[in-house]
Motif scaffolding. Sequence first.
Motif, short mmCIF file in Angstrom:
data_model
loop_
_atom_site.label_atom_id
_atom_site.label_comp_id
_atom_site.label_asym_id
_atom_site.label_seq_id
_atom_site.Cartn_x
_atom_site.Cartn_y
_atom_site.Cartn_z
N UNK A 194 -2.59 -7.54 12.53
CA UNK A 194 -3.50 -8.78 13.07
C UNK A 194 -4.59 -8.79 11.87
N UNK A 195 -4.67 -10.18 11.67
CA UNK A 195 -5.43 -10.67 10.58
C UNK A 195 -5.94 -12.27 10.87
N UNK A 196 -7.13 -12.47 10.51
CA UNK A 196 -7.51 -13.93 10.63
C UNK A 196 -6.74 -14.70 9.53
N UNK A 197 -6.42 -15.93 10.27
CA UNK A 197 -5.63 -16.73 9.36
C UNK A 197 -6.64 -17.04 8.26
N UNK A 198 -5.93 -16.88 6.94
CA UNK A 198 -6.60 -17.37 5.81
C UNK A 198 -7.14 -18.91 5.64
N UNK A 199 -8.27 -19.32 5.52
CA UNK A 199 -8.73 -20.61 5.42
C UNK A 199 -7.62 -21.49 4.65
N UNK A 200 -6.98 -21.29 3.66
CA UNK A 200 -6.40 -22.35 2.92
C UNK A 200 -4.94 -22.48 3.45
N UNK A 201 -4.38 -21.62 4.32
CA UNK A 201 -3.22 -21.57 5.04
C UNK A 201 -2.87 -22.81 5.75
N UNK A 202 -1.81 -23.35 5.65
CA UNK A 202 -1.32 -24.79 6.24
C UNK A 202 -0.87 -24.63 7.44
N UNK A 203 -1.56 -24.43 8.66
CA UNK A 203 -1.08 -24.12 9.99
C UNK A 203 -0.10 -24.83 10.41
N UNK A 204 -0.13 -26.26 10.04
CA UNK A 204 0.92 -27.20 10.77
C UNK A 204 2.41 -26.96 10.10
N UNK A 205 2.45 -25.79 9.30
CA UNK A 205 3.82 -25.46 8.72
C UNK A 205 4.57 -24.61 9.71
N UNK A 206 3.64 -24.05 10.56
CA UNK A 206 4.18 -23.19 11.79
C UNK A 206 4.28 -24.07 13.06
N UNK A 207 5.40 -23.63 13.87
CA UNK A 207 5.71 -24.53 14.94
C UNK A 207 5.94 -23.53 16.20
N UNK A 208 5.21 -23.90 17.44
CA UNK A 208 5.13 -22.99 18.47
C UNK A 208 6.59 -22.85 19.11
N UNK A 209 7.28 -21.59 19.05
CA UNK A 209 8.42 -21.60 19.83
C UNK A 209 8.56 -20.87 21.21
N UNK A 210 7.53 -20.43 21.60
CA UNK A 210 7.48 -19.71 22.94
C UNK A 210 5.96 -19.32 23.13
N UNK A 211 6.06 -18.28 24.21
CA UNK A 211 4.54 -17.83 24.64
C UNK A 211 4.93 -16.70 25.34
N UNK B 41 -11.94 -17.13 16.37
CA UNK B 41 -11.32 -16.59 14.99
C UNK B 41 -9.60 -16.87 15.53
N UNK B 42 -8.99 -17.52 14.77
CA UNK B 42 -7.48 -17.70 14.99
C UNK B 42 -6.95 -16.52 14.08
N UNK B 43 -6.07 -15.68 14.91
CA UNK B 43 -5.40 -14.57 14.42
C UNK B 43 -3.94 -14.53 14.41
N UNK B 44 -3.33 -13.99 13.34
CA UNK B 44 -1.86 -13.96 13.20
C UNK B 44 -1.26 -12.56 12.83
N UNK B 45 0.02 -12.14 13.46
CA UNK B 45 0.62 -11.12 12.82
C UNK B 45 2.04 -11.42 12.79
N UNK B 46 2.63 -10.99 11.64
CA UNK B 46 4.23 -10.93 11.52
C UNK B 46 5.01 -10.44 12.86
N UNK B 47 6.03 -11.03 13.27
CA UNK B 47 6.71 -10.50 14.22
C UNK B 47 7.99 -9.64 13.62
N UNK B 48 7.56 -8.48 13.92
CA UNK B 48 8.47 -7.34 13.53
C UNK B 48 9.14 -6.57 14.70
#
Length: 124
Positions: A34-51, A112-119
């Motif tokens: 888990x990491x904070x989403x970097x400030x310059x990352x464009x989050x609208x390039x990601x689409x929610x596909x589930x929860x 804090x918006x956090x993100x982690x690769x799905x592995x």
Amino acid sequence: MTKSLNREELLFIAQSFDPGDKCSDCQSLNCQGWESIPGGFITNSLECIGTLRIENAPECWEEDHPKGTTIWSKDAPISISFHPYNKSDVYECKHCRSKYLRYTECGGYYVDERIRELRAELIS
């Protein structure tokens, strides 16, 4: 409405892409843990596909770290019944199809918006 995902569906999604094939947007994400989403990352390039959230489920703030990992560890298990996974959504990059988990940590004085690769190999 966002589709609720169970462990088997999450595992299928995790196995449906090659994490080595990241686009230029996703290459800036170094989030094996888990990491904070970097400030310059464009989050609208990601689409929610589930929860992984379960509506009306009792609150669970307990974390699962059977091998002494922490929330920040890159080898921490992805245990969907435990925090923060039980408060996470699954996202897919619109360009390269990389998959990520995201949640919002709300502390007393911050958000804090956090993100982690799905592995797949870490899904327990």
